[in-house]
Design a protein around this motif. Sequence first.
Motif, PDB file in Angstrom:
ATOM      1  N   GLU A  89       0.819  -1.232   0.271  1.00 28.50           N
ATOM      2  CA  GLU A  89       0.013   0.049  -0.016  1.00 28.50           C
ATOM      3  C   GLU A  89       0.868   1.045  -0.147  1.00 28.50           C
ATOM      4  OE1 GLU A  89      -0.986  -2.095   4.071  1.00 28.50           O
ATOM      5  OE2 GLU A  89      -0.180  -2.476   2.103  1.00 28.50           O
ATOM      6  N   ASP A  90       1.978   1.081   0.118  1.00 23.61           N
ATOM      7  CA  ASP A  90       3.011   2.450   0.058  1.00 23.61           C
ATOM      8  C   ASP A  90       3.505   2.503  -1.374  1.00 23.61           C
ATOM      9  OD1 ASP A  90       3.515   2.724   2.831  1.00 23.61           O
ATOM     10  OD2 ASP A  90       4.843   1.051   3.013  1.00 23.61           O
ATOM     11  N   THR A  91       2.976   1.786  -2.297  1.00 23.86           N
ATOM     12  CA  THR A  91       3.226   1.850  -3.631  1.00 23.86           C
ATOM     13  C   THR A  91       2.469   3.286  -4.099  1.00 23.86           C
ATOM     14  OG1 THR A  91       3.380  -0.373  -4.251  1.00 23.86           O
ATOM     15  CG2 THR A  91       2.859   1.076  -6.159  1.00 23.86           C
ATOM     16  N   ALA A  92       3.088   4.267  -4.632  1.00 29.93           N
ATOM     17  CA  ALA A  92       2.808   5.674  -5.075  1.00 29.93           C
ATOM     18  C   ALA A  92       3.875   6.110  -5.984  1.00 29.93           C
ATOM     19  CB  ALA A  92       2.215   6.456  -4.145  1.00 29.93           C
ATOM     20  N   VAL A  93       3.632   7.173  -6.650  1.00 27.35           N
ATOM     21  CA  VAL A  93       4.687   8.290  -6.893  1.00 27.35           C
ATOM     22  C   VAL A  93       4.632   9.209  -5.782  1.00 27.35           C
ATOM     23  CG1 VAL A  93       5.210  10.151  -8.619  1.00 27.35           C
ATOM     24  CG2 VAL A  93       3.875   8.322  -9.227  1.00 27.35           C
ATOM     25  N   TYR A  94       6.121   9.420  -5.479  1.00 29.28           N
ATOM     26  CA  TYR A  94       6.298  10.310  -4.264  1.00 29.28           C
ATOM     27  C   TYR A  94       7.019  11.645  -4.548  1.00 29.28           C
ATOM     28  CZ  TYR A  94       5.772   6.555  -0.874  1.00 29.28           C
ATOM     29  OH  TYR A  94       5.049   5.500  -0.290  1.00 29.28           O
ATOM     30  N   PHE A  95       6.448  12.626  -4.076  1.00 30.29           N
ATOM     31  CA  PHE A  95       6.856  13.994  -4.496  1.00 30.29           C
ATOM     32  C   PHE A  95       7.527  14.541  -3.204  1.00 30.29           C
ATOM     33  CE2 PHE A  95       3.358  12.709  -7.080  1.00 30.29           C
ATOM     34  CZ  PHE A  95       3.628  13.190  -8.448  1.00 30.29           C
ATOM     35  N   CYS A  96       8.329  15.541  -3.298  1.00 29.91           N
ATOM     36  CA  CYS A  96       8.843  16.602  -2.430  1.00 29.91           C
ATOM     37  C   CYS A  96       8.299  17.871  -2.803  1.00 29.91           C
ATOM     38  CB  CYS A  96      10.479  16.388  -2.414  1.00 29.91           C
ATOM     39  SG  CYS A  96      11.523  17.054  -3.421  1.00 29.91           S
ATOM     40  N   ALA A  97       8.169  18.444  -1.641  1.00 35.29           N
ATOM     41  CA  ALA A  97       7.564  19.978  -1.989  1.00 35.29           C
ATOM     42  C   ALA A  97       8.233  21.059  -0.905  1.00 35.29           C
ATOM     43  CB  ALA A  97       6.116  20.007  -1.979  1.00 35.29           C
ATOM     44  N   ALA A  98       8.470  22.358  -1.129  1.00 31.86           N
ATOM     45  CA  ALA A  98       8.854  23.188  -0.351  1.00 31.86           C
ATOM     46  C   ALA A  98       8.057  24.521  -0.057  1.00 31.86           C
ATOM     47  CB  ALA A  98      10.420  23.737  -0.955  1.00 31.86           C
ATOM     48  N   LYS A  99       8.135  24.911   1.034  1.00 30.67           N
ATOM     49  CA  LYS A  99       7.317  26.123   1.325  1.00 30.67           C
ATOM     50  C   LYS A  99       8.065  27.236   2.283  1.00 30.67           C
ATOM     51  CE  LYS A  99       4.823  24.273   5.578  1.00 30.67           C
ATOM     52  NZ  LYS A  99       5.305  25.555   6.214  1.00 30.67           N
ATOM     53  N   THR A 100       7.822  28.492   1.864  1.00 26.47           N
ATOM     54  CA  THR A 100       8.460  29.657   2.558  1.00 26.47           C
ATOM     55  C   THR A 100       8.287  29.846   4.047  1.00 26.47           C
ATOM     56  OG1 THR A 100       7.169  31.259   1.295  1.00 26.47           O
ATOM     57  CG2 THR A 100       9.304  30.779   0.214  1.00 26.47           C
ATOM     58  N   THR A 101       6.874  29.130   4.365  1.00 33.60           N
ATOM     59  CA  THR A 101       6.753  29.330   5.704  1.00 33.60           C
ATOM     60  C   THR A 101       7.317  28.226   6.477  1.00 33.60           C
ATOM     61  OG1 THR A 101       4.741  27.979   5.086  1.00 33.60           O
ATOM     62  CG2 THR A 101       4.564  30.569   5.253  1.00 33.60           C
ATOM     63  N   TYR A 102       8.548  28.569   6.704  1.00 31.14           N
ATOM     64  CA  TYR A 102       9.498  27.551   7.067  1.00 31.14           C
ATOM     65  C   TYR A 102       9.557  27.179   8.467  1.00 31.14           C
ATOM     66  CZ  TYR A 102      11.911  31.531   9.011  1.00 31.14           C
ATOM     67  OH  TYR A 102      12.307  32.549   9.667  1.00 31.14           O
ATOM     68  N   TYR A 103       8.870  27.814   9.492  1.00 30.48           N
ATOM     69  CA  TYR A 103       8.648  27.592  10.715  1.00 30.48           C
ATOM     70  C   TYR A 103       7.591  26.575  11.108  1.00 30.48           C
ATOM     71  CZ  TYR A 103       5.272  31.100  10.046  1.00 30.48           C
ATOM     72  OH  TYR A 103       4.190  31.932   9.606  1.00 30.48           O
ATOM     73  N   TYR A 104       7.177  25.958  10.253  1.00 35.78           N
ATOM     74  CA  TYR A 104       5.951  25.048  10.672  1.00 35.78           C
ATOM     75  C   TYR A 104       6.014  24.122   9.214  1.00 35.78           C
ATOM     76  CZ  TYR A 104       1.930  26.426   8.041  1.00 35.78           C
ATOM     77  OH  TYR A 104       1.216  26.995   6.943  1.00 35.78           O
ATOM     78  N   CYS A 105       5.400  22.903   9.670  1.00 39.88           N
ATOM     79  CA  CYS A 105       5.162  22.084   8.517  1.00 39.88           C
ATOM     80  C   CYS A 105       3.674  21.226   8.508  1.00 39.88           C
ATOM     81  CB  CYS A 105       6.354  20.974   8.178  1.00 39.88           C
ATOM     82  SG  CYS A 105       6.284  19.732   9.375  1.00 39.88           S
ATOM     83  N   SER A 106       3.421  20.941   7.341  1.00 39.44           N
ATOM     84  CA  SER A 106       2.048  20.327   7.407  1.00 39.44           C
ATOM     85  C   SER A 106       1.796  19.417   6.191  1.00 39.44           C
ATOM     86  CB  SER A 106       0.956  21.518   7.158  1.00 39.44           C
ATOM     87  OG  SER A 106       0.792  22.073   6.085  1.00 39.44           O
ATOM     88  N   GLY A 107       0.847  18.534   6.156  1.00 42.69           N
ATOM     89  CA  GLY A 107       0.450  17.746   5.249  1.00 42.69           C
ATOM     90  C   GLY A 107      -0.526  18.374   4.119  1.00 42.69           C
ATOM     91  N   TYR A 108      -0.652  19.617   4.130  1.00 38.73           N
ATOM     92  CA  TYR A 108      -1.546  20.303   3.128  1.00 38.73           C
ATOM     93  C   TYR A 108      -0.760  20.620   1.844  1.00 38.73           C
ATOM     94  CZ  TYR A 108      -4.859  20.783   7.310  1.00 38.73           C
ATOM     95  OH  TYR A 108      -5.522  20.746   8.583  1.00 38.73           O
ATOM     96  N   ARG A 109      -1.335  20.217   0.756  1.00 43.48           N
ATOM     97  CA  ARG A 109      -0.911  20.368  -0.283  1.00 43.48           C
ATOM     98  C   ARG A 109      -0.695  22.020  -0.730  1.00 43.48           C
ATOM     99  NH1 ARG A 109      -4.451  16.350  -1.779  1.00 43.48           N
ATOM    100  NH2 ARG A 109      -5.830  17.991  -2.934  1.00 43.48           N
ATOM    101  N   SER A 110      -1.947  22.496  -0.224  1.00 37.65           N
ATOM    102  CA  SER A 110      -1.820  24.072  -0.731  1.00 37.65           C
ATOM    103  C   SER A 110      -1.060  24.795   0.094  1.00 37.65           C
ATOM    104  CB  SER A 110      -3.244  24.346  -0.345  1.00 37.65           C
ATOM    105  OG  SER A 110      -3.610  24.480   1.089  1.00 37.65           O
ATOM    106  N   ASP A 111      -0.251  24.522   1.082  1.00 32.87           N
ATOM    107  CA  ASP A 111       0.689  25.055   1.935  1.00 32.87           C
ATOM    108  C   ASP A 111       2.197  25.471   1.077  1.00 32.87           C
ATOM    109  OD1 ASP A 111      -0.788  25.491   3.803  1.00 32.87           O
ATOM    110  OD2 ASP A 111      -0.291  24.315   5.216  1.00 32.87           O
ATOM    111  N   TYR A 112       2.223  24.368  -0.040  1.00 35.70           N
ATOM    112  CA  TYR A 112       3.592  24.253  -0.562  1.00 35.70           C
ATOM    113  C   TYR A 112       3.430  24.813  -1.918  1.00 35.70           C
ATOM    114  CZ  TYR A 112       4.555  21.029   3.240  1.00 35.70           C
ATOM    115  OH  TYR A 112       4.880  20.447   4.248  1.00 35.70           O
ATOM    116  N   GLU A 113       4.756  25.614  -2.171  1.00 37.04           N
ATOM    117  CA  GLU A 113       4.945  26.626  -3.372  1.00 37.04           C
ATOM    118  C   GLU A 113       5.678  25.612  -4.561  1.00 37.04           C
ATOM    119  OE1 GLU A 113       5.236  30.041  -0.266  1.00 37.04           O
ATOM    120  OE2 GLU A 113       6.734  29.615  -1.669  1.00 37.04           O
ATOM    121  N   TYR A 114       6.545  24.854  -4.104  1.00 38.81           N
ATOM    122  CA  TYR A 114       7.393  24.256  -5.264  1.00 38.81           C
ATOM    123  C   TYR A 114       7.397  22.787  -5.150  1.00 38.81           C
ATOM    124  CZ  TYR A 114       9.212  29.011  -4.826  1.00 38.81           C
ATOM    125  OH  TYR A 114       9.234  30.455  -5.047  1.00 38.81           O
TER     126      TYR A 114
END
Length: 125
Positions: A89-114
């Motif tokens: 069930e781990d089978t998938a395409v894996y993506f990394c993403a970056a956001k400039t709000t660097y002081y916290y992280c989240s699992g929300y796609r909309s938070d990430y810019e690159y």
Amino acid sequence: QLQLVESGGGLVQPGGSLRLSCAASGFTLDYYAIGWFRQAPGKEREGVSCITSSGGSRNYADSVKGRFTISRDNANNAVYLQMNSLKPEDTAVYFCAAKTTYYYCSGYRSDYEYWGQGTQVTVSS
């Protein structure tokens, strides 16, 4: 020139391990929080793990907690996802993403810019 490139995906047997890398070019990751996401066929993209710019805070989806470990090496401008005890069930395409709000992280796609292009992980016997 901002670009993220994932690597390290491939075919692995259940119970095996893979280490994914996310490398940045055109900018440094020092001031970005980084998230790992995955998308299986027919399913929406979901958050897997994330890490703040300092590496001080890390979050994991319940489905991977205890099996996956996120880390970063700002000196090498890279972030890693160590995946152990892999399941089909781990089978998938894996993506990394970056956001400039660097002081916290989240699992929300909309938070990430690159976003990177993704790397395929297939867990099968």
